[in-house]
Structures are given as C-alpha cells and as structure tokens.
Design a protein around this motif. Structure first.
Motif: not given
Length: 108
Positions: A44-59
């Motif tokens: 996501p642009p402009g926010v801190d995030s980390q990919w979670n492979g189990q969920l299949g999304v950025y947290v």
C-alpha cells in the motif's frame, strides 16, 4: 545471377538471425524470509505494512485489523468493510468480498 541472389538471401537471413535475442536467464523471484513485500502484489502506498503469506494480504501497521491487497483496503470490525483509502469511506461487504485468507482468519 541466381547464385548472387541466393547469396544475398542467405546473408539477409543470417543478418536477421543475429537480431533475434535469446531470453535472459533470470533466477525466479524469491523473497527472503522476513521480507515485507510480495513479488506480485505491490504494498500500500504511503503506509507501513508487511506481507503476510498465510493471509495473502499486507497487514497495515499501526491500525488493528486493517489489511491491503490490489488497491483495496479491508477492515474487520465485527464484520467486513472495504475502501480504496485507509481513511475510508468504508463500504460493508460479506466474507465473499475479501481475500480467502482473511475470510479464514475471521471465520465465524
């Protein structure tokens, strides 16, 4: 004349063959363990995030139950909603409107 024509044709074909490039040998895209990005989905642009492979999304960091994938934010607050911006406006959706990993995590 024919040998000259045949020679010119052969030179032309050889010249074209030199223009064809073999594909570059590249290693498959892999992410080191602990990587915060996914090789296919942009963060996501402009926010801190980390990919979670189990969920299949950025947290999304700093916001509880906020997730992102493919230009869409998903939020869990006793039910699902989605938005194109982390501040909303939020539109309600059911579990079929969220990535499958999120649906499994919050299965009721």
């Amino acid at each position: 004349m024919r040998p000259l024509l045949r020679g010119a044709l052969l030179v032309g074909l050889l010249g074209l063959g030199a223009c064809v490039q073999a594909p570059l040998a590249t290693a498959p895209v892999t992410s080191p363990s602990g990587s915060s990005n996914h090789p296919r989905f942009a963060p996501p642009p402009g926010v801190d995030s980390q990919w979670n492979g189990q969920l299949g999304v950025y947290v999304v960091g700093g916001a509880p139950h906020l997730y992102y994938r493919e230009r869409t934010y998903y939020r869990w607050n006793s039910g699902w909603s989605w938005a194109s911006n982390p501040q909303g406006p939020w539109l309600p959706t059911d579990s079929s409107g969220v990535p499958p990993g999120l649906n499994r995590r919050y299965a009721q």
